[in-house]
Design a protein around this motif. Sequence first.
Motif, PDB file in Angstrom:
ATOM      1  N   GLU A   1       0.808  -1.217   0.000  1.00  0.00           N
ATOM      2  CA  GLU A   1       0.000   0.000   0.000  1.00  0.00           C
ATOM      3  C   GLU A   1       0.844   1.270   0.000  1.00  0.00           C
ATOM      4  N   SER A   2       2.092   1.187   0.492  1.00  0.00           N
ATOM      5  CA  SER A   2       2.940   2.380   0.544  1.00  0.00           C
ATOM      6  C   SER A   2       3.378   2.828  -0.845  1.00  0.00           C
ATOM      7  N   LEU A   3       3.138   1.990  -1.859  1.00  0.00           N
ATOM      8  CA  LEU A   3       3.534   2.334  -3.223  1.00  0.00           C
ATOM      9  C   LEU A   3       2.407   3.022  -3.984  1.00  0.00           C
ATOM     10  N   SER A   4       1.208   3.057  -3.431  1.00  0.00           N
ATOM     11  CA  SER A   4       0.066   3.635  -4.142  1.00  0.00           C
ATOM     12  C   SER A   4       0.244   5.140  -4.329  1.00  0.00           C
ATOM     13  N   THR A   5      -0.339   5.654  -5.402  1.00  0.00           N
ATOM     14  CA  THR A   5      -0.259   7.089  -5.666  1.00  0.00           C
ATOM     15  C   THR A   5      -0.887   7.893  -4.535  1.00  0.00           C
ATOM     16  N   ALA A   6      -2.025   7.418  -4.025  1.00  0.00           N
ATOM     17  CA  ALA A   6      -2.698   8.126  -2.932  1.00  0.00           C
ATOM     18  C   ALA A   6      -1.787   8.230  -1.714  1.00  0.00           C
ATOM     19  N   MET A   7      -1.091   7.132  -1.395  1.00  0.00           N
ATOM     20  CA  MET A   7      -0.199   7.138  -0.243  1.00  0.00           C
ATOM     21  C   MET A   7       0.993   8.057  -0.485  1.00  0.00           C
ATOM     22  N   LEU A   8       1.557   8.028  -1.684  1.00  0.00           N
ATOM     23  CA  LEU A   8       2.717   8.869  -1.989  1.00  0.00           C
ATOM     24  C   LEU A   8       2.353  10.353  -1.979  1.00  0.00           C
ATOM     25  N   VAL A   9       1.120  10.676  -2.367  1.00  0.00           N
ATOM     26  CA  VAL A   9       0.672  12.075  -2.323  1.00  0.00           C
ATOM     27  C   VAL A   9       0.659  12.563  -0.875  1.00  0.00           C
ATOM     28  N   VAL A  10       0.130  11.747   0.030  1.00  0.00           N
ATOM     29  CA  VAL A  10       0.094  12.136   1.438  1.00  0.00           C
ATOM     30  C   VAL A  10       1.502  12.149   2.021  1.00  0.00           C
TER      31      VAL A  10
END
Length: 279
Positions: free
Chosen positions: A96-105
């Motif tokens: 999950e840490s690779l998701s775009t949503a996570m990287l945005v946050v």
Amino acid sequence: MEEWDEHRSAVFGAAYRILGTVTEAEDVTQDVWLRAAAADRSDVRDLRAWLVTLAARTSYNVLKSARVRREQYVGPWLPEPLLTGEDAAAKVLLDESLSTAMLVVMETLTPAERVALVMHDVFELPFDQIAEVLGTTSAAGRKLASRARTRLAKVKDRPPASRAETERLLLAFRAATELGDLAGLVALLDPDAVYVADGGGKTRTAQKPVSGADRIAALAIRVLGLARADTSRIVEVNGVPALATYRSGQLIWLDTVEIHDGRITELRRLANPDKLGHI
């Protein structure tokens, strides 16, 4: 270094999660390889942990110097997409840490918080090792990771949509946009949906997030007409489906979405050509 191929994906994965850019992560990976090849590793017991720590330290230094550039960035900033799945040139640890949503946050975290979170929560490295990278104490490193975890909680607690549902909504959004079907687009969007576009000042995009299904639908139809796009296809980036849009064979933007209760709650459009060149 014979073991390099076994650990390269971990080195790149650490750098990419900390930096959010493929180009800088590749540079860090190359730097780590050169340093590791020249180093005396006779006392290294866990090579993977040693390489990831070296990648984190190098990425931390890069990120600190990059903060000024990112603060001066034109418009919203989105992470560089990472090709995964069948189109990927190399494998990388997916979570999950690779998701775009996570990287945005994660972009809202301090460099130290970002490093502490990635080293501990993704690669399970001890806080005394993290403290050495950050030049702090183990207790301080633990607090940094805890603060970062709290900031990411909303994204982590959000149930992800299935691959099939994501592809269906992306293709339906594209079809309705091509038809100029305003009502159809509005039906696909959550009433409070948000549209975020990253053109980096290189292409014409909304300089601020756009809120509301009606406004987003009208904007999507207008932008597609101006862009003269001629084809699109589903690709996998950061572990999830995305819609790649082309003009004369050239990728002009990449759409990713967040979905809740069958509707798009956030549409992210990456149109900065500097971030699309490696796709």
